[in-house]
Design an enzyme around this catalytic site. Structure first.
Site, mmCIF file in Angstrom:
data_model
loop_
_atom_site.group_PDB
_atom_site.id
_atom_site.type_symbol
_atom_site.label_atom_id
_atom_site.label_comp_id
_atom_site.label_asym_id
_atom_site.label_seq_id
_atom_site.Cartn_x
_atom_site.Cartn_y
_atom_site.Cartn_z
ATOM 1 N N LEU A 277 0.810 -1.226 0.000
ATOM 2 C CA LEU A 277 0.000 0.000 0.000
ATOM 3 C C LEU A 277 0.845 1.279 0.000
ATOM 4 C CD1 LEU A 277 -2.830 -1.027 2.492
ATOM 5 C CD2 LEU A 277 -2.715 -1.353 0.016
ATOM 6 N N GLY B 9 -1.769 6.403 -2.559
ATOM 7 C CA GLY B 9 -2.892 6.276 -3.499
ATOM 8 C C GLY B 9 -3.988 5.417 -2.879
ATOM 9 N N HIS B 10 -3.604 4.268 -2.343
ATOM 10 C CA HIS B 10 -4.584 3.385 -1.701
ATOM 11 C C HIS B 10 -5.229 4.086 -0.494
ATOM 12 C CE1 HIS B 10 -1.686 0.241 -3.368
ATOM 13 N NE2 HIS B 10 -2.832 -0.114 -3.919
ATOM 14 N N GLN C 284 -5.642 -12.325 -12.552
ATOM 15 C CA GLN C 284 -5.561 -11.116 -13.380
ATOM 16 C C GLN C 284 -4.150 -10.864 -13.908
ATOM 17 O OE1 GLN C 284 -6.860 -8.493 -10.061
ATOM 18 N NE2 GLN C 284 -5.390 -7.042 -10.893
ATOM 19 N N GLY D 171 -9.467 3.460 -7.984
ATOM 20 C CA GLY D 171 -8.661 4.589 -8.440
ATOM 21 C C GLY D 171 -8.799 4.819 -9.935
ATOM 22 N N ILE E 236 -3.226 9.684 -7.292
ATOM 23 C CA ILE E 236 -2.274 10.344 -6.392
ATOM 24 C C ILE E 236 -0.859 10.152 -6.955
ATOM 25 C CG2 ILE E 236 -1.406 10.438 -4.006
ATOM 26 C CD1 ILE E 236 -4.390 11.232 -4.306
HETATM 27 P P1 AMP Z 1 -3.958 -2.213 -6.616
HETATM 28 O O1 AMP Z 1 -3.497 -2.596 -5.241
HETATM 29 O O2 AMP Z 1 -2.857 -1.732 -7.491
HETATM 30 O O3 AMP Z 1 -4.842 -3.253 -7.238
HETATM 31 O O4 AMP Z 1 -4.882 -0.948 -6.426
HETATM 32 C C1 AMP Z 1 -5.982 -0.974 -5.567
HETATM 33 C C2 AMP Z 1 -6.806 0.259 -5.829
HETATM 34 O O5 AMP Z 1 -6.017 1.427 -5.584
HETATM 35 C C3 AMP Z 1 -7.282 0.339 -7.288
HETATM 36 O O6 AMP Z 1 -8.614 0.819 -7.304
HETATM 37 C C4 AMP Z 1 -6.310 1.330 -7.876
HETATM 38 O O7 AMP Z 1 -6.843 2.028 -8.999
HETATM 39 C C5 AMP Z 1 -6.079 2.270 -6.718
HETATM 40 N N1 AMP Z 1 -4.820 2.995 -6.897
HETATM 41 C C6 AMP Z 1 -3.610 2.460 -7.194
HETATM 42 N N2 AMP Z 1 -2.698 3.446 -7.342
HETATM 43 C C7 AMP Z 1 -3.347 4.624 -7.144
HETATM 44 C C8 AMP Z 1 -2.966 6.000 -7.179
HETATM 45 N N3 AMP Z 1 -1.721 6.373 -7.440
HETATM 46 N N4 AMP Z 1 -3.903 6.928 -6.929
HETATM 47 C C9 AMP Z 1 -5.199 6.564 -6.666
HETATM 48 N N5 AMP Z 1 -5.627 5.296 -6.621
HETATM 49 C C10 AMP Z 1 -4.717 4.330 -6.858
#
Ligand code: AMP
Length: 282
Positions: A35, A38-39, A63, A150, A179
């Site tokens: 994490l 962004g998360h 995926q 995100g 972010i």
């Molecule tokens: P992930 O762990 O990469 O599958 O991301 C989990 C959630 O966090 C997804 O909805 C992503 O789009 C969101 N996410 C990942 N990176 C960012 C970021 N930099 N800004 C905003 N949301 C993000």
């Protein structure tokens, strides 16, 4: 700020018991862990609109079209729990692969036309099948009121919104802003695999999007795309998969600048790490 320690739920049964104790709205933030801010911004957005926030940490095997990417995916559970504990998250679902998929680690087949065929759909065959499969399983288990995703994964957000709508699920899908670090690089769990030199090279990705946005309606779209590739992307050593200006809903590419809004999407490799980014333009 000190917050209540979130409940850690590892099994379907523990999740089920917790879910039955909730009487208000449940905001759900699915993640694959490792994490970053962004998360956490998604967790804050969920907290602002829902009574309780449930996050999940699950690296979804179906995926990943590239087995090496799955093997190398960063896993930092203790750190993730600490971050979520500091961000007002109420519970964290951290299931095993068996707990989510039981005895059948496979995806269903989904075809949403251009939404699943273009861009990530083209370069990562089967990716969205895996994404929707896991989201459908997680939604069924967590029964959220609102789910937060995100815009960084812009196409994923559209695909999930579309799937939720056609299935008439009583779940609101909220898209949250991307972010970035202070230099503009979109935060990503995969950034931890970049060396310092590669992190600098990766800046060409977001710079390309900002440059493209500035030229909207001024220079020819196709010429600007070619200019960016030659002047920013290739000199930085980024291996471009796609850079486009697309319709914000269908994701069909524009050949010329539209008069209204659009979304700029990019994907490229920096060393052995694949990065994506997006920028909405009005
Ligand atoms: P992930 O762990 O990469 O599958 O991301 C989990 C959630 O966090 C997804 O909805 C992503 O789009 C969101 N996410 C990942 N990176 C960012 C970021 N930099 N800004 C905003 N949301 C993000």
């Amino acid at each position: 700020m000190n917050h209540k320690t979130p409940e850690i739920l590892r099994t379907r049964n523990e999740l089920h018991v917790w879910r039955n104790q909730q009487h208000g709205s449940v905001g759900f933030v699915p993640t694959m862990g490792a994490l970053h801010d962004g998360h956490i911004s998604l967790v804050h957005e969920a907290k602002a609109t829902c009574d309780v926030v449930l996050a999940s940490i699950f690296v979804n095997p179906t995926q990943f079209n590239d087995k090496k990417d799955l093997e190398k995916y960063p896993r930092t559970e203790a750190q993730d729990i600490a971050l979520l504990s500091n961000s007002a998250c109420d519970a964290i679902f951290i299931p095993s692969v068996e707990e989510v998929y039981q005895n059948n680690v496979a995806s269903l087949d989904f075809n949403f036309g251009s939404l699943t065929r273009l861009w990530e759909g083209k370069f990562r065959p089967g990716h969205f099948n895996g994404v929707i499969t896991v989201v459908s399983k997680l939604f069924e288990l967590t029964q959220p009121t609102v789910a937060f995703f995100g815009k960084k994964d812009y196409q994923q957000l559209l695909v999930i919104s579309h799937w939720t709508k056609i299935n008439q699920l009583p779940i609101a899908i909220v898209g949250c802003e991307t972010i970035r670090n202070h230099e503009g690089l979109a935060m990503s769990s995969r950034n931890s695999r970049l060396s310092e030199v590669e992190k600098t090279a990766a800046l060409a990705i977001s710079k390309s999007l900002y440059f493209l946005r500035e030229r909207k309606g001024i220079d020819s779209l196709q010429e600007t795309l070619a200019f960016i590739k030659n002047q920013f992307i290739e000199p930085a050593g980024v291996r471009l998969e796609y850079l486009c200006c697309a319709d914000s809903e269908s994701l069909e590419p524009f050949k010329e600048w539209p008069s209204g809004s659009c979304v700029l999407l990019v994907a490229g490799w920096v060393g052995g790490v694949r990065l994506i980014d997006e920028l909405e333009v009005n």
